[in-house]
Design a protein around this motif. Structure first.
Motif, PDB file in Angstrom:
ATOM      1  N   SER A  27      35.871 -21.916 -31.885  1.00  0.00           N
ATOM      2  CA  SER A  27      36.565 -20.647 -31.698  1.00  0.00           C
ATOM      3  C   SER A  27      37.791 -20.537 -32.593  1.00  0.00           C
ATOM      4  N   THR A  28      38.425 -21.692 -32.857  1.00  0.00           N
ATOM      5  CA  THR A  28      39.567 -21.689 -33.780  1.00  0.00           C
ATOM      6  C   THR A  28      39.119 -21.216 -35.158  1.00  0.00           C
ATOM      7  N   LEU A  29      37.964 -21.716 -35.607  1.00  0.00           N
ATOM      8  CA  LEU A  29      37.434 -21.288 -36.907  1.00  0.00           C
ATOM      9  C   LEU A  29      37.088 -19.800 -36.913  1.00  0.00           C
ATOM     10  N   LEU A  30      36.538 -19.312 -35.808  1.00  0.00           N
ATOM     11  CA  LEU A  30      36.195 -17.885 -35.733  1.00  0.00           C
ATOM     12  C   LEU A  30      37.452 -17.022 -35.755  1.00  0.00           C
ATOM     13  N   ALA A  31      38.519 -17.480 -35.089  1.00  0.00           N
ATOM     14  CA  ALA A  31      39.787 -16.746 -35.127  1.00  0.00           C
ATOM     15  C   ALA A  31      40.370 -16.765 -36.545  1.00  0.00           C
ATOM     16  N   GLU A  32      40.229 -17.905 -37.226  1.00  0.00           N
ATOM     17  CA  GLU A  32      40.684 -18.007 -38.622  1.00  0.00           C
ATOM     18  C   GLU A  32      39.899 -17.026 -39.505  1.00  0.00           C
ATOM     19  N   ASN A  33      38.605 -16.918 -39.228  1.00  0.00           N
ATOM     20  CA  ASN A  33      37.772 -15.983 -39.997  1.00  0.00           C
ATOM     21  C   ASN A  33      38.170 -14.531 -39.733  1.00  0.00           C
ATOM     22  N   GLU A  34      38.495 -14.242 -38.468  1.00  0.00           N
ATOM     23  CA  GLU A  34      38.936 -12.878 -38.141  1.00  0.00           C
ATOM     24  C   GLU A  34      40.252 -12.559 -38.834  1.00  0.00           C
ATOM     25  N   LEU A  35      41.136 -13.537 -38.937  1.00  0.00           N
ATOM     26  CA  LEU A  35      42.387 -13.336 -39.678  1.00  0.00           C
ATOM     27  C   LEU A  35      42.107 -13.010 -41.143  1.00  0.00           C
ATOM     28  N   ALA A  36      41.108 -13.685 -41.705  1.00  0.00           N
ATOM     29  CA  ALA A  36      40.738 -13.391 -43.097  1.00  0.00           C
ATOM     30  C   ALA A  36      40.262 -11.947 -43.229  1.00  0.00           C
ATOM     31  N   TRP A  37      39.441 -11.507 -42.284  1.00  0.00           N
ATOM     32  CA  TRP A  37      38.964 -10.119 -42.298  1.00  0.00           C
ATOM     33  C   TRP A  37      40.133  -9.141 -42.171  1.00  0.00           C
ATOM     34  N   LEU A  38      41.055  -9.446 -41.275  1.00  0.00           N
ATOM     35  CA  LEU A  38      42.186  -8.535 -41.078  1.00  0.00           C
ATOM     36  C   LEU A  38      43.021  -8.413 -42.350  1.00  0.00           C
ATOM     37  N   ARG A  39      43.099  -9.496 -43.110  1.00  0.00           N
ATOM     38  CA  ARG A  39      43.824  -9.408 -44.389  1.00  0.00           C
ATOM     39  C   ARG A  39      43.054  -8.535 -45.370  1.00  0.00           C
ATOM     40  N   GLY A  40      41.727  -8.594 -45.295  1.00  0.00           N
ATOM     41  CA  GLY A  40      40.929  -7.696 -46.124  1.00  0.00           C
ATOM     42  C   GLY A  40      41.099  -6.250 -45.710  1.00  0.00           C
ATOM     43  N   LEU A  41      41.129  -6.006 -44.390  1.00  0.00           N
ATOM     44  CA  LEU A  41      41.341  -4.635 -43.906  1.00  0.00           C
ATOM     45  C   LEU A  41      42.702  -4.117 -44.352  1.00  0.00           C
ATOM     46  N   ARG A  42      43.659  -5.012 -44.495  1.00  0.00           N
ATOM     47  CA  ARG A  42      44.992  -4.638 -44.949  1.00  0.00           C
ATOM     48  C   ARG A  42      44.998  -4.341 -46.448  1.00  0.00           C
ATOM     49  N   GLY A  43      43.945  -4.787 -47.152  1.00  0.00           N
ATOM     50  CA  GLY A  43      43.879  -4.541 -48.585  1.00  0.00           C
ATOM     51  C   GLY A  43      44.220  -5.744 -49.413  1.00  0.00           C
ATOM     52  N   ASP A  44      43.992  -6.944 -48.872  1.00  0.00           N
ATOM     53  CA  ASP A  44      44.235  -8.181 -49.623  1.00  0.00           C
ATOM     54  C   ASP A  44      42.919  -8.959 -49.661  1.00  0.00           C
ATOM     55  N   TYR A  45      42.029  -8.553 -50.583  1.00  0.00           N
ATOM     56  CA  TYR A  45      40.707  -9.171 -50.637  1.00  0.00           C
ATOM     57  C   TYR A  45      40.747 -10.600 -51.153  1.00  0.00           C
ATOM     58  N   ALA A  46      41.748 -10.925 -51.949  1.00  0.00           N
ATOM     59  CA  ALA A  46      41.866 -12.307 -52.425  1.00  0.00           C
ATOM     60  C   ALA A  46      42.114 -13.251 -51.250  1.00  0.00           C
ATOM     61  N   ALA A  47      43.026 -12.865 -50.349  1.00  0.00           N
ATOM     62  CA  ALA A  47      43.297 -13.676 -49.161  1.00  0.00           C
ATOM     63  C   ALA A  47      42.078 -13.725 -48.249  1.00  0.00           C
ATOM     64  N   MET A  48      41.357 -12.627 -48.174  1.00  0.00           N
ATOM     65  CA  MET A  48      40.147 -12.588 -47.349  1.00  0.00           C
ATOM     66  C   MET A  48      39.101 -13.563 -47.900  1.00  0.00           C
ATOM     67  N   GLU A  49      38.908 -13.551 -49.214  1.00  0.00           N
ATOM     68  CA  GLU A  49      37.927 -14.457 -49.825  1.00  0.00           C
ATOM     69  C   GLU A  49      38.320 -15.915 -49.599  1.00  0.00           C
ATOM     70  N   ALA A  50      39.589 -16.216 -49.839  1.00  0.00           N
ATOM     71  CA  ALA A  50      40.049 -17.595 -49.675  1.00  0.00           C
ATOM     72  C   ALA A  50      39.920 -18.047 -48.223  1.00  0.00           C
ATOM     73  N   GLY A  51      40.292 -17.169 -47.277  1.00  0.00           N
ATOM     74  CA  GLY A  51      40.200 -17.520 -45.862  1.00  0.00           C
ATOM     75  C   GLY A  51      38.770 -17.745 -45.430  1.00  0.00           C
ATOM     76  N   GLY A  52      37.862 -16.874 -45.878  1.00  0.00           N
ATOM     77  CA  GLY A  52      36.454 -17.044 -45.534  1.00  0.00           C
ATOM     78  C   GLY A  52      35.878 -18.322 -46.081  1.00  0.00           C
ATOM     79  N   GLU A  53      36.252 -18.667 -47.315  1.00  0.00           N
ATOM     80  CA  GLU A  53      35.743 -19.896 -47.923  1.00  0.00           C
ATOM     81  C   GLU A  53      36.225 -21.128 -47.148  1.00  0.00           C
ATOM     82  N   ARG A  54      37.510 -21.117 -46.727  1.00  0.00           N
ATOM     83  CA  ARG A  54      38.027 -22.249 -45.933  1.00  0.00           C
ATOM     84  C   ARG A  54      37.237 -22.410 -44.642  1.00  0.00           C
ATOM     85  N   VAL A  55      36.977 -21.287 -43.972  1.00  0.00           N
ATOM     86  CA  VAL A  55      36.248 -21.345 -42.701  1.00  0.00           C
ATOM     87  C   VAL A  55      34.830 -21.855 -42.919  1.00  0.00           C
ATOM     88  N   GLY A  56      34.136 -21.282 -43.927  1.00  0.00           N
ATOM     89  CA  GLY A  56      32.756 -21.690 -44.178  1.00  0.00           C
ATOM     90  C   GLY A  56      32.651 -23.170 -44.509  1.00  0.00           C
TER      91      GLY A  56
END
Length: 822
Positions: free
Chosen positions: A379-408
């Motif tokens: 669940s910690t990883l899923l919350a980390e992934n949701e944080l990555a998505w929220l950064r993408g929704l904010r308009g920071d796709y670089a942070a979203m990509e990096a966050g998703g890669e860390r989780v995966g």
């Protein structure tokens, strides 16, 4: 002789006796008697009923049921009332609410006018007064048992099987059968027999609503409670829940217990819309601070996949208050696991529902910390992934990509397939939006492979949609279209995903604007309630397709839906994408200065999010509009940005867009030679490409560049551009290419005329065009061809772009060019 009796249901006895006399004594005369009547009210006229039934039995009278009005007829009716073409949304609304009943349709139209309602998004505050009065008069004639049965059906608000209706009404089955027979004869109730199953419902939604509104508050609550208890006793919790809601007061123990169990059942089945609707109702029944909210928490699933899959759409709004209320009860002494679950859900509802991204990010960070305290690594990883998505929704796709890669990567290392699916998808989705197509494709394919092996059908579907979009935006449209079909094959429930809206994006890149529009129309027809934020970008591309097809009303409707979904908050780059579509629409409507104002600043803001492919689309349009306006600085600036994007993406389609931008800048600076070189390079780069519409645009730029230096080559390029635009359904750009052809003397005018004319018209379009060219008004044409005025206007709307004219006046003036009578 034809005798027509209108409203025969209110005719007096002498009129009906006259009909009887005619039928029995003038059989050898050429006399036709037509009587129009409302069956339900006719049944209340004893003389009329006796005579028409007798004549029918003797074969002297034939009953001709009138079919409901179809969409075209409803459109014609609305046009006659409004004296203008009605919005499509109005016609659809009338069809849904009137079910084709002309009396109800007229009443609804008049009520909308009286309330000064927005006809592009029609809604009424109350039932039309005339209809309510008519239903009221009919109800006064009913016996007590008939009225009670009708009220029970109105309260259920759905079709009811006969055994259930026996229980709801409290009547013996023999008595109920007689009551239902009378109500059906009065056309107040509809009976449906399928095999050995009988079911009943109020004959029309407007009648049902009118009856329901006449029931007193106390009796209405009593009806709903009785229905709720019957359904609960039968184990039908989901059906019982809304009736408990309608019958309950604040703190109602029986209702709250039933709704708690209904939430648990809905969560267990994954019917999240139902669960969220019940949660919203519980907010009204359980006060803040009441510890019964903790019982509701216990009913929630801690591993609800619909939450991490972002499926709630606009229903997410319904869960915000409940999660906030529950969270307030959970102080620091509580186990961190339930606190984390509540925070995680709240973050999802805020981010994807209301778009409150700051609050969503805070809640999600708290959820991640609490999951860590609870020792829940997955669940910690899923919350980390949701944080990555929220950064993408904010308009920071670089942070979203990096966050998703860390989780995966982390999930793969610990053998957590669910978090791995989510993480690699997040990384891949953000990467392709940034124009990092190889990384995006790799991440998405990896996520899809794991989802497939784990049997996660929804994740496979969403993964294929994202991968199709990734391929389409890099020019591999044919592969993308195959992936869309695969997604539909893999998941029969694909309509519950974002595919219905997002496939318009793929068809737009394919240069198939009619299909992009058709898919958007199908998706809109299936949408329940308002459009959600995650689906809005597909609707923006539908608006762009409508603008290309010169379907202004459709473009504005789709834009309005997207704007309502996004509100006034930045959410990814979607708000600026709306502005892009508005600029294109202004340009298509002949206002390049307004288009320039709409477009200026949009691509730079989109680029700030990292969404390079989408920024490139807007920079190209900005460059072309600026060139048309003679704004050299803006055109040169946009071309420069396109060059930088092309260097970073390094794919032929984006190099072609950069070359087109350079051609626009050169044209703005009146450097035809440089413009021709850049345009020719763009054409070469797009040769054999799936981006047909962009290649046609490059050809159009080439033709414009060669106008003075090589007229023959200019004609050839413009002719091919016009033909390709025609094949794409890009009516507006086709006409622009033909207008440019006309500048090239006799050969150009001949080439422009060759691509249009009566050979492109259907048989009916030719008939309408010929009559219009002869000067006949739309109503006269409708009468001559036995079609509605709306249909005439629709045909003319199709005829004008095919013939390259902008109005009926121009059609009349240039009719000799088109050989319409051949």
């Amino acid at each position: 002789v034809v005798v027509f009796l209108d409203d025969a249901h209110v005719a007096d006895a002498s009129s009906w006796e006259g009909v009887d006399y005619f039928a029995r004594n003038l059989g050898d005369q050429r006399l036709l008697v037509l009587a129009a009547a409302r069956p339900g009210e006719l049944a209340e006229n004893e003389t009329a009923t006796r005579i028409h039934l007798a004549l029918e039995q003797e074969g002297l009278l034939r009953r001709l049921p009138l079919k409901p009005l179809d969409l075209e007829a409803l459109g014609g009716l609305a046009e006659a009332v409004l004296e203008a073409l009605p919005p499509r949304a109005l016609v659809d609304w009338l069809a849904d609410h009137s079910r084709g009943n002309p009396l109800f349709a007229l009443g609804l139209l008049q009520a909308l006018i009286d309330e000064a309602a927005d006809l592009t998004a029609p809604a009424l505050r109350s039932i039309p007064e005339e209809l309510a009065e008519r239903v009221g008069r009919r109800m006064k004639t009913l016996e007590e048992a008939e009225l009670a049965t009708l009220e029970a059906l109105a309260a259920v608000q759905a079709r009811v099987d006969l055994p259930d209706l026996v229980t709801f009404s409290g009547l013996p089955v023999e008595r109920l059968a007689a009551v239902l027979e009378q109500l059906a004869r009065l056309r107040l109730v509809r009976e449906d027999e399928r095999g050995r199953q009988l079911s009943y419902e109020v004959a029309h939604p407007l009648i049902q609503q009118s009856i329901y509104e006449r029931i007193g508050g106390a009796r209405r609550r009593g009806l709903h409670r009785r229905i709720a208890r019957v359904l609960l006793a039968a184990g039908r919790l989901a059906e019982a829940a809304p009736h408990f809601v309608r019958s309950a007061a604040v703190g109602d123990e029986e209702a709250i217990d039933a709704l708690r169990d209904a939430v648990h059942q809905a969560e267990s089945r994954g019917t999240y819309r139902e669960a969220l609707t019940i949660l919203e109702a519980l907010v009204e029944l359980i006060p803040e601070g009441d510890e019964r909210w903790l019982d509701i928490l216990g009913a929630l699933s801690w591993e609800a996949e619909w939450v991490i899959d972002h499926r709630a759409d606009t229903h997410a709004l319904l869960g915000i208050k409940a999660m906030t209320t529950i969270g307030a009860l959970l102080d620091a002494s509580w186990d961190p696991a339930p606190r984390a679950t509540v925070k995680f859900r709240l973050a999802h509802f805020l981010g994807w529902g209301s778009g409150e991204l700051d609050e969503a990010e805070r809640a999600c960070a708290q959820a991640r910390s609490l999951f860590e305290q609870a020792g829940d690594r997955g669940s910690t990883l899923l919350a980390e992934n949701e944080l990555a998505w929220l950064r993408g929704l904010r308009g920071d796709y670089a942070a979203m990509e990096a966050g998703g890669e860390r989780v995966g990567t982390a999930a793969e290392a610990v053998g957590d397939p669910i978090a791995a699916i989510q993480g690699f998808h997040t990384m891949g989705h953000a990467a392709w939006i940034r124009g990092r197509f190889a990384e995006g494709e790799a991440g998405l394919r990896k996520s899809n492979a794991i989802a497939h092996s784990e049997g996660k059908v929804y994740r496979v579907t969403v993964g294929l949609i994202s991968l199709a979009s990734c391929l389409a935006t890099q020019g591999r449209v044919a592969e993308a279209l195959l992936l869309l079909e695969e997604a539909k094959t893999v998941n029969p429930g694909w309509r519950d995903s974002i595919l219905p809206e997002w496939e318009s994006i793929v068809h737009w890149f394919a240069g198939d604007f009619p299909t992009a529009l058709a898919r958007a129309e199908e998706a809109e027809a299936r949408t329940v309630g308002e459009l959600s934020k995650r689906r809005a970008i597909g609707v923006v591309f539908a608006a762009l397709a409508a603008a290309e097809a010169a379907q202004t009303a459709q473009a504005r409707r789709h834009l309005s839906r997207a704007r309502r979904a996004l509100g006034d908050r930045d959410w990814q780059f979607f708000v600026d994408a709306c502005g892009h579509a508005e600029g294109i629409l202004a340009w298509q409507q002949g206002s390049p200065s307004a288009a320039l104002a709409d477009l200026r600043g949009r691509p730079a803001r989109i680029l700030d999010t990292g969404a390079q492919p989408f920024a490139a689309l807007v920079f190209l349009d900005l460059a072309e509009v600026a060139a048309e306006m003679g704004d050299v600085a803006t055109a040169v600036g946009a071309a420069g940005q396109l060059e930088e994007i092309a260097e970073r993406i390094d794919l032929d389609p984006y190099c072609a867009l950069a070359a087109m931008g350079s051609a626009c800048a050169a044209l703005a600076a009146e450097s035809s030679e440089r413009a021709g070189e850049s345009a020719r390079r763009s054409v070469d780069l797009l040769s054999g490409s799936d981006w047909r519409a962009f290649r046609a645009r490059a050809l159009h730029l080439l033709g414009r560049s060669l106008l003075r230096t090589d007229p023959a080559a200019s004609v050839e390029a413009l002719e091919e551009a016009a033909g390709t635009f025609e094949a794409c359904g890009a009516v507006w750009r086709r006409d622009r290419a033909r207008e440019t052809l006309r500048l090239l003397g006799a050969r150009g005018r001949k080439a422009a005329a060759a691509g249009r004319g009566s050979t492109t018209l259907t048989r009916r379009e030719r008939e309408v065009a010929l009559l219009a060219a002869e000067g006949h008004a739309a109503r006269e044409i409708a009468e001559r061809l036995f079609i509605s005025v709306r249909t005439v206007e629709t045909h003319l709307a199709n005829v004008y772009p095919k013939l390259g004219v902008r109005s009926k006046l121009e059609l009349v003036r240039r009719a000799s060019e088109f050989a319409l009578n051949q």
